[in-house]
Write a protein that holds these residues in place. Structure first.
Motif, PDB file in Angstrom:
ATOM      1  N   VAL A 220       0.754  -1.148  -0.177  1.00  0.00           N
ATOM      2  CA  VAL A 220      -0.129  -0.005   0.046  1.00  0.00           C
ATOM      3  C   VAL A 220       0.812   1.248  -0.045  1.00  0.00           C
ATOM      4  O   VAL A 220       2.040   1.155   0.379  1.00  0.00           O
ATOM      5  N   ARG A 221       0.399   2.522  -0.545  1.00  0.00           N
ATOM      6  CA  ARG A 221       1.117   3.618  -0.337  1.00  0.00           C
ATOM      7  C   ARG A 221       0.251   4.676   0.210  1.00  0.00           C
ATOM      8  O   ARG A 221      -1.093   4.276   0.607  1.00  0.00           O
ATOM      9  N   LYS A 222       0.603   5.988   0.646  1.00  0.00           N
ATOM     10  CA  LYS A 222      -0.422   7.050   0.956  1.00  0.00           C
ATOM     11  C   LYS A 222      -1.529   6.981   0.028  1.00  0.00           C
ATOM     12  O   LYS A 222      -1.184   7.172  -1.226  1.00  0.00           O
ATOM     13  N   GLY A 223      -2.731   7.186   0.696  1.00  0.00           N
ATOM     14  CA  GLY A 223      -3.637   7.079   0.006  1.00  0.00           C
ATOM     15  C   GLY A 223      -4.615   5.937  -0.152  1.00  0.00           C
ATOM     16  O   GLY A 223      -5.611   5.958  -0.658  1.00  0.00           O
ATOM     17  N   SER A 224      -3.806   4.796  -0.258  1.00  0.00           N
ATOM     18  CA  SER A 224      -4.520   3.631  -0.584  1.00  0.00           C
ATOM     19  C   SER A 224      -5.717   3.445   0.743  1.00  0.00           C
ATOM     20  O   SER A 224      -5.446   3.891   1.843  1.00  0.00           O
ATOM     21  N   ILE A 225      -6.757   2.501   0.462  1.00  0.00           N
ATOM     22  CA  ILE A 225      -7.898   2.563   1.265  1.00  0.00           C
ATOM     23  C   ILE A 225      -7.894   0.987   1.497  1.00  0.00           C
ATOM     24  O   ILE A 225      -7.760   0.077   0.613  1.00  0.00           O
ATOM     25  N   LEU A 226      -8.083   0.637   2.967  1.00  0.00           N
ATOM     26  CA  LEU A 226      -8.404  -0.790   3.049  1.00  0.00           C
ATOM     27  C   LEU A 226      -9.967  -0.747   3.857  1.00  0.00           C
ATOM     28  O   LEU A 226     -10.189  -0.071   4.559  1.00  0.00           O
ATOM     29  N   ILE A 227     -10.586  -1.572   3.030  1.00  0.00           N
ATOM     30  CA  ILE A 227     -12.040  -1.824   3.522  1.00  0.00           C
ATOM     31  C   ILE A 227     -12.298  -3.183   4.254  1.00  0.00           C
ATOM     32  O   ILE A 227     -12.183  -4.210   3.401  1.00  0.00           O
ATOM     33  N   CYS A 228     -12.703  -3.063   5.134  1.00  0.00           N
ATOM     34  CA  CYS A 228     -12.863  -4.220   6.362  1.00  0.00           C
ATOM     35  C   CYS A 228     -14.298  -4.737   6.594  1.00  0.00           C
ATOM     36  O   CYS A 228     -15.064  -3.621   7.276  1.00  0.00           O
ATOM     37  N   GLU A 229     -14.815  -5.681   5.976  1.00  0.00           N
ATOM     38  CA  GLU A 229     -16.076  -6.218   6.655  1.00  0.00           C
ATOM     39  C   GLU A 229     -16.014  -7.194   7.800  1.00  0.00           C
ATOM     40  O   GLU A 229     -15.219  -8.130   7.445  1.00  0.00           O
ATOM     41  N   HIS A 230     -16.640  -6.881   8.787  1.00  0.00           N
ATOM     42  CA  HIS A 230     -16.330  -7.714   9.947  1.00  0.00           C
ATOM     43  C   HIS A 230     -17.571  -7.846  10.657  1.00  0.00           C
ATOM     44  O   HIS A 230     -18.485  -7.145  10.564  1.00  0.00           O
ATOM     45  N   SER A 231     -17.533  -8.494  11.682  1.00  0.00           N
ATOM     46  CA  SER A 231     -18.457  -8.975  12.871  1.00  0.00           C
ATOM     47  C   SER A 231     -18.511  -7.604  13.603  1.00  0.00           C
ATOM     48  O   SER A 231     -17.565  -6.845  13.858  1.00  0.00           O
ATOM     49  N   THR A 232     -19.851  -7.323  14.008  1.00  0.00           N
ATOM     50  CA  THR A 232     -20.139  -6.292  14.908  1.00  0.00           C
ATOM     51  C   THR A 232     -19.302  -6.250  16.122  1.00  0.00           C
ATOM     52  O   THR A 232     -19.208  -5.405  16.875  1.00  0.00           O
ATOM     53  N   ASP A 233     -18.890  -7.712  16.535  1.00  0.00           N
ATOM     54  CA  ASP A 233     -18.288  -7.965  17.815  1.00  0.00           C
ATOM     55  C   ASP A 233     -16.810  -7.609  17.595  1.00  0.00           C
ATOM     56  O   ASP A 233     -16.038  -7.451  18.626  1.00  0.00           O
TER      57      ASP A 233
END
Length: 184
Positions: free
Chosen positions: A141-154
């Protein structure tokens, strides 16, 4: 499941039957892309734990140049290939049956750096902090990259991790949360 917007809007996508996968709902997909896009002028994405490939295909439909799809399950890989072939986007994709951590290492060896990484691992089975650490240590990744994390509400994800800053977190129903991080 379908493509929400862009070039392939309304095209149906095959999903994987069974209880082991959770396709991202249209509502959640739209919310994610409203924050990170909604449309792109090129760029490269990584759909880790890709399942049927819905998030990566949505990114291509909205203008991403290329997406790599990674999953360790043969049925997922077969479904991703079917969806890619149905949309005729093979030249914009790479699909690998691999463990997420090995796939990240292979991408690093190739010198790949991603604009977006979609992370939707099996709930409670993979540590996001461990994923973040490997992603940074391998330099994918570099500056400005986005990580999209789908996860449990827990799951409690850190607000900040190294150069990652949480941009937004949202709950969708009682079981699904999406957290977006930007590399600063």
């Amino acid at each position: 499941m379908r493509v929400i917007s862009g070039t392939y809007k309304s095209h149906p996508l095959r999903t994987i039957s069974g209880k082991n996968t959770r396709p991202t709902t249209d509502k959640v997909k739209e919310a994610i892309f409203q924050v990170i896009g909604p449309y792109f002028e090129g760029g490269i994405g990584l759909d880790l734990f890709a399942g049927s490939g819905g998030l990566g295909i949505e990114a291509i439909s909205r203008g991403a140049d290329k997406v790599l799809f990674i999953d360790s399950h043969p049925k997922a890989i077969q479904t991703i290939h079917e969806n890619i072939n149905n949309l005729k986007i093979k030249d914009q994709t790479e699909v690998y049956k691999n463990d997420a951590f090995r796939a990240l290492k292979a991408a690093s060896k190739r010198g790949l750096v991603f604009d977006w990484i979609f992370l939707d691992p099996p709930y409670k089975r993979i540590s996001f902090e461990k994923l973040f650490k490997v992603i940074f240590n391998l330099g994918v990744v570099r500056k400005g990259s986005i990580l999209i994390c789908e996860h449990s509400t827990d799951d409690i994800l850190p607000d900040n991790f190294k150069r990652l800053e949480m941009v937004k977190t949202e709950e969708y129903g009682s079981t699904i949360s999406v957290s977006l991080f930007e590399v600063k």
